[in-house]
Write a protein that holds these residues in place. Sequence first.
Motif, mmCIF file in Angstrom:
data_model
loop_
_atom_site.group_PDB
_atom_site.id
_atom_site.type_symbol
_atom_site.label_atom_id
_atom_site.label_comp_id
_atom_site.label_asym_id
_atom_site.label_seq_id
_atom_site.Cartn_x
_atom_site.Cartn_y
_atom_site.Cartn_z
ATOM 1 N N ALA A 135 0.857 -1.188 0.000
ATOM 2 C CA ALA A 135 0.000 0.000 0.000
ATOM 3 C C ALA A 135 0.890 1.234 0.000
ATOM 4 O O ALA A 135 2.068 1.160 0.346
ATOM 5 C CB ALA A 135 -0.902 0.002 1.223
ATOM 6 N N VAL A 136 0.301 2.363 -0.374
ATOM 7 C CA VAL A 136 1.017 3.633 -0.432
ATOM 8 C C VAL A 136 0.136 4.707 0.196
ATOM 9 O O VAL A 136 -1.091 4.656 0.089
ATOM 10 C CB VAL A 136 1.350 4.007 -1.905
ATOM 11 C CG1 VAL A 136 1.917 5.409 -2.013
ATOM 12 C CG2 VAL A 136 2.313 2.999 -2.508
ATOM 13 N N ILE A 137 0.778 5.663 0.846
ATOM 14 C CA ILE A 137 0.090 6.870 1.295
ATOM 15 C C ILE A 137 0.835 8.053 0.683
ATOM 16 O O ILE A 137 2.052 8.154 0.819
ATOM 17 C CB ILE A 137 0.063 6.998 2.830
ATOM 18 C CG1 ILE A 137 -0.651 5.796 3.462
ATOM 19 C CG2 ILE A 137 -0.616 8.316 3.247
ATOM 20 C CD1 ILE A 137 -0.568 5.763 4.982
ATOM 21 N N ILE A 138 0.089 8.913 0.005
ATOM 22 C CA ILE A 138 0.679 10.099 -0.622
ATOM 23 C C ILE A 138 0.147 11.330 0.101
ATOM 24 O O ILE A 138 -1.070 11.498 0.238
ATOM 25 C CB ILE A 138 0.326 10.194 -2.119
ATOM 26 C CG1 ILE A 138 0.744 8.916 -2.865
ATOM 27 C CG2 ILE A 138 0.986 11.422 -2.747
ATOM 28 C CD1 ILE A 138 0.198 8.829 -4.281
ATOM 29 N N ALA A 139 1.068 12.173 0.543
ATOM 30 C CA ALA A 139 0.698 13.427 1.206
ATOM 31 C C ALA A 139 1.337 14.576 0.448
ATOM 32 O O ALA A 139 2.543 14.584 0.221
ATOM 33 C CB ALA A 139 1.177 13.416 2.653
ATOM 34 N N SER A 140 0.521 15.535 0.063
ATOM 35 C CA SER A 140 1.061 16.684 -0.668
ATOM 36 C C SER A 140 0.536 17.981 -0.083
ATOM 37 O O SER A 140 -0.638 18.077 0.280
ATOM 38 C CB SER A 140 0.662 16.624 -2.144
ATOM 39 O OG SER A 140 1.172 17.755 -2.837
ATOM 40 N N VAL A 147 -6.697 7.166 7.586
ATOM 41 C CA VAL A 147 -6.019 6.954 6.299
ATOM 42 C C VAL A 147 -5.084 5.756 6.408
ATOM 43 O O VAL A 147 -5.096 4.852 5.560
ATOM 44 C CB VAL A 147 -5.253 8.224 5.846
ATOM 45 C CG1 VAL A 147 -4.352 7.919 4.645
ATOM 46 C CG2 VAL A 147 -6.215 9.347 5.512
ATOM 47 N N GLY A 148 -4.257 5.717 7.458
ATOM 48 C CA GLY A 148 -3.341 4.592 7.659
ATOM 49 C C GLY A 148 -4.064 3.274 7.845
ATOM 50 O O GLY A 148 -3.665 2.237 7.302
ATOM 51 N N GLN A 149 -5.158 3.295 8.590
ATOM 52 C CA GLN A 149 -5.931 2.072 8.839
ATOM 53 C C GLN A 149 -6.619 1.576 7.575
ATOM 54 O O GLN A 149 -6.686 0.368 7.336
ATOM 55 C CB GLN A 149 -6.953 2.326 9.945
ATOM 56 C CG GLN A 149 -6.321 2.549 11.297
ATOM 57 C CD GLN A 149 -7.253 3.233 12.289
ATOM 58 O OE1 GLN A 149 -8.298 3.756 11.932
ATOM 59 N NE2 GLN A 149 -6.841 3.246 13.551
ATOM 60 N N GLN A 150 -7.129 2.497 6.751
ATOM 61 C CA GLN A 150 -7.796 2.055 5.529
ATOM 62 C C GLN A 150 -6.839 1.407 4.540
ATOM 63 O O GLN A 150 -7.182 0.381 3.942
ATOM 64 C CB GLN A 150 -8.539 3.218 4.859
ATOM 65 C CG GLN A 150 -9.875 3.496 5.489
ATOM 66 C CD GLN A 150 -10.740 4.436 4.670
ATOM 67 O OE1 GLN A 150 -10.310 5.035 3.675
ATOM 68 N NE2 GLN A 150 -11.989 4.578 5.086
ATOM 69 N N VAL A 151 -5.639 1.954 4.357
ATOM 70 C CA VAL A 151 -4.725 1.325 3.402
ATOM 71 C C VAL A 151 -4.343 -0.071 3.875
ATOM 72 O O VAL A 151 -4.233 -0.998 3.066
ATOM 73 C CB VAL A 151 -3.469 2.171 3.080
ATOM 74 C CG1 VAL A 151 -3.830 3.462 2.384
ATOM 75 C CG2 VAL A 151 -2.591 2.396 4.261
ATOM 76 N N LEU A 156 0.957 1.706 -9.708
ATOM 77 C CA LEU A 156 0.340 1.410 -8.408
ATOM 78 C C LEU A 156 -0.828 0.435 -8.590
ATOM 79 O O LEU A 156 -1.778 0.427 -7.809
ATOM 80 C CB LEU A 156 -0.166 2.712 -7.754
ATOM 81 C CG LEU A 156 0.885 3.785 -7.490
ATOM 82 C CD1 LEU A 156 0.228 5.067 -6.993
ATOM 83 C CD2 LEU A 156 1.933 3.293 -6.504
ATOM 84 N N ALA A 157 -0.749 -0.389 -9.614
ATOM 85 C CA ALA A 157 -1.857 -1.264 -9.999
ATOM 86 C C ALA A 157 -2.346 -2.099 -8.828
ATOM 87 O O ALA A 157 -1.555 -2.723 -8.117
ATOM 88 C CB ALA A 157 -1.442 -2.165 -11.153
ATOM 89 N N ASP A 158 -3.656 -2.076 -8.642
ATOM 90 C CA ASP A 158 -4.347 -2.896 -7.646
ATOM 91 C C ASP A 158 -3.871 -2.642 -6.217
ATOM 92 O O ASP A 158 -4.007 -3.503 -5.352
ATOM 93 C CB ASP A 158 -4.211 -4.383 -7.984
ATOM 94 C CG ASP A 158 -4.740 -4.696 -9.373
ATOM 95 O OD1 ASP A 158 -5.686 -4.014 -9.818
ATOM 96 O OD2 ASP A 158 -4.204 -5.605 -10.023
ATOM 97 N N MET A 159 -3.310 -1.477 -5.966
ATOM 98 C CA MET A 159 -2.783 -1.154 -4.647
ATOM 99 C C MET A 159 -3.641 -0.072 -3.995
ATOM 100 O O MET A 159 -3.984 0.922 -4.640
ATOM 101 C CB MET A 159 -1.341 -0.645 -4.796
ATOM 102 C CG MET A 159 -0.583 -0.632 -3.506
ATOM 103 S SD MET A 159 1.122 0.000 -3.671
ATOM 104 C CE MET A 159 1.751 -0.823 -5.090
ATOM 105 N N PRO A 160 -3.987 -0.254 -2.707
ATOM 106 C CA PRO A 160 -4.693 0.828 -2.018
ATOM 107 C C PRO A 160 -3.753 2.001 -1.776
ATOM 108 O O PRO A 160 -2.588 1.815 -1.410
ATOM 109 C CB PRO A 160 -5.143 0.187 -0.701
ATOM 110 C CG PRO A 160 -4.252 -0.981 -0.501
ATOM 111 C CD PRO A 160 -3.787 -1.421 -1.855
ATOM 112 N N VAL A 161 -4.272 3.197 -1.996
ATOM 113 C CA VAL A 161 -3.471 4.415 -1.850
ATOM 114 C C VAL A 161 -4.263 5.421 -1.011
ATOM 115 O O VAL A 161 -5.341 5.852 -1.411
ATOM 116 C CB VAL A 161 -3.126 5.030 -3.224
ATOM 117 C CG1 VAL A 161 -2.266 6.275 -3.056
ATOM 118 C CG2 VAL A 161 -2.425 4.006 -4.115
#
Length: 188
Positions: free
Chosen positions: A74-79, A175-179, A108-113
Amino acid sequence: MSTPLVVGIGGTIGGPSSTERALRIALDAAEREGFATRMFGGADMARLPLYDPRATSRTADEQAFVTAIREASAVIIASPGYHGSISGVVKNALDLLEETAGDARPYLADMPVGLIATAYGWQATGSTIAALRSIVHALRGWPTPFAAAINSQETKFDNEGGASDPSVVEQLCRVGQQVVRFAGLTGG
């Protein structure tokens, strides 16, 4: 079996920012759920050269970034919201994912972000989240249903991993829990 990995991408050049601190709170929530995390903050992204699709080799920093994404569940993007959209350093890092185009799992195919936007005022948070969602869709990722929009004019972050508004901390943890939850559903 190895511990699944959540990669965090975000921050600004010039030191720890509200964006980077927000990302760290979300990654800490993922860690509490048993995932490993790796953060590429502002200083890390500042070392990435401007993406050149014709380059025949990549720097060690570029290779480390792409390798981490390849290993991620999984990835988390913060901007930060810069002039109504995402920052250039975050976009440059995401452009580097073109290196994965030929992989079995490209981009990021099929990955939760998970998505986080910070801005000095509310207007840019919404447009930054919308831009991030559009980019994640283009990269074949799955933006999580919840995204955190943080007005840094109202919410201040501290050096201990907290914020002046407990509801903001709660949103970032979500956000962290959902990914993590969605990574489990996708086999990540």
